[in-house]
Write an enzyme that holds these catalytic residues in place. Sequence first.
Site, mmCIF file in Angstrom:
data_model
loop_
_atom_site.group_PDB
_atom_site.id
_atom_site.type_symbol
_atom_site.label_atom_id
_atom_site.label_comp_id
_atom_site.label_asym_id
_atom_site.label_seq_id
_atom_site.Cartn_x
_atom_site.Cartn_y
_atom_site.Cartn_z
ATOM 1 N N ARG A 58 0.867 -1.119 0.021
ATOM 2 C CA ARG A 58 0.035 -0.194 -0.012
ATOM 3 C C ARG A 58 0.715 1.171 0.062
ATOM 4 N NH1 ARG A 58 -3.483 -3.023 3.352
ATOM 5 N NH2 ARG A 58 -2.055 -2.481 5.072
ATOM 6 N N GLU A 95 5.343 -9.561 15.847
ATOM 7 C CA GLU A 95 5.064 -10.006 17.189
ATOM 8 C C GLU A 95 5.229 -11.371 17.505
ATOM 9 O OE1 GLU A 95 0.464 -9.896 19.206
ATOM 10 O OE2 GLU A 95 0.336 -9.451 17.149
#
Lengths: 173, 173
Positions: A58, A95
Site C-alpha cells: 500500500r 509480534e
Amino acid sequence: MDLKKKIRNVPDFPRQGIGFKDITTLIGDAAALRSAVRQMRARFAGISVDKIAGIESRGFIFAAILAYTYQVGMIPVRKPGKLPYSTINEDYDLEYGSGSLQIHSDAVQKGERILIVDDLLATGGTVAASARLIERLGGIVVGCCFLVELDFLNAREKLGNYRIESLVHYKSE
Amino acid sequence: MDLKKKIRNVPDFPRQGIGFKDITTLIGDAAALRSAVRQMRARFAGISVDKIAGIESRGFIFAAILAYTYQVGMIPVRKPGKLPYSTINEDYDLEYGSGSLQIHSDAVQKGERILIVDDLLATGGTVAASARLIERLGGIVVGCCFLVELDFLNAREKLGNYRIESLVHYKSE
C-alpha cells in the site's frame, strides 16, 4: 479536509480484537486522495528530496504519487523474492517471529536524500528496516511520511531522530 | 522517450530461462516515470474515466499516479486476504494451478467507467479476472493500460474486445 472521516474502521480484521484502518475508502475518493497528497507535501515543504521510497504494497500508492509530484524517481522497498536484481536485506521483528525487506543494491546513490512513505505507521519495524537499507547504500533519510499513525504502538520510540509526519492519528485501538 | 531503454532485463528470474523485465530502473528515473505517465494518458485521450483500478502490487504504482492526474479515485485489486471489508473473488489460471484476485464489493458503483492498470501484460489472466470483478459490480471497463506487454504470450486473445494499450512491447523472450 478531515481525512479520518474517509477511513473505514473494519472490526476484527485481520483477527479478532483488531480494528483495521481501511484506507481504500480514502484512495477511492478523488478529493480525499488529492487532499492527502497535498497535506503530505505541506508537511515536508522546504525539504529537498531526491527520491521517494515506498514500502510494499500500500505504501506504493502514496510513494508513487509523491514521486510524480516531486518530479523524482521512486524506489520500491519489497518483501524477499520480489526484486529481480542484486538486493540488500534487513530483518525486523514481528509480534511472532520476524520479517525481511529488500531494496535493489543500486537503488540509492551515495548522498541522495530519500523520503520514506507508507500508508500506516504501526510498530515501526518495517520503516526502521527501510531506513537501514537506505543508509547502508549511503542515502540520507530526510523523513518518513504516513497517512495513518497508530500512536498507541509507540513507533516513534523506535525511529529515533527521523522526522516523522502522519496525517491521521489514532490514540487508542 | 524510448522507455524500453529504461527497463532492465534480468536473466533467469524468477527462474532459469526467463528474462525478467525489471521496471524499477524506469520508475527510479524521474523523467522516464513522467514520460510513461504522459504516454499512458495520451493513449486514452478523449476517453472519460471515473476510477482507476490497479492490480497488486506493481500495478499500484501507475494506477495511483494516473488516478491522481485524472483527478479520480483508485481501486486496489488484491490477492486474497488483503482487503479487510466485504469482497468478491475471481480465479484465474496459472501455469501450474490457479490464483485469485479480489476487490471490495462496494469499490465500483453501477455504470462507473473503469480503466484497469498494471505494469505488465503477460498471459492476461489477472487482467481478465480484474475485468470480471469490475463488471460483476456493474462497472464498465473502458480499457486496460500497461507499461510492458509480452506479445509472444498472446494475452490479447484472452481479452476479447477490451481496448488494450501497452507502451513497450517485447516480440520474443
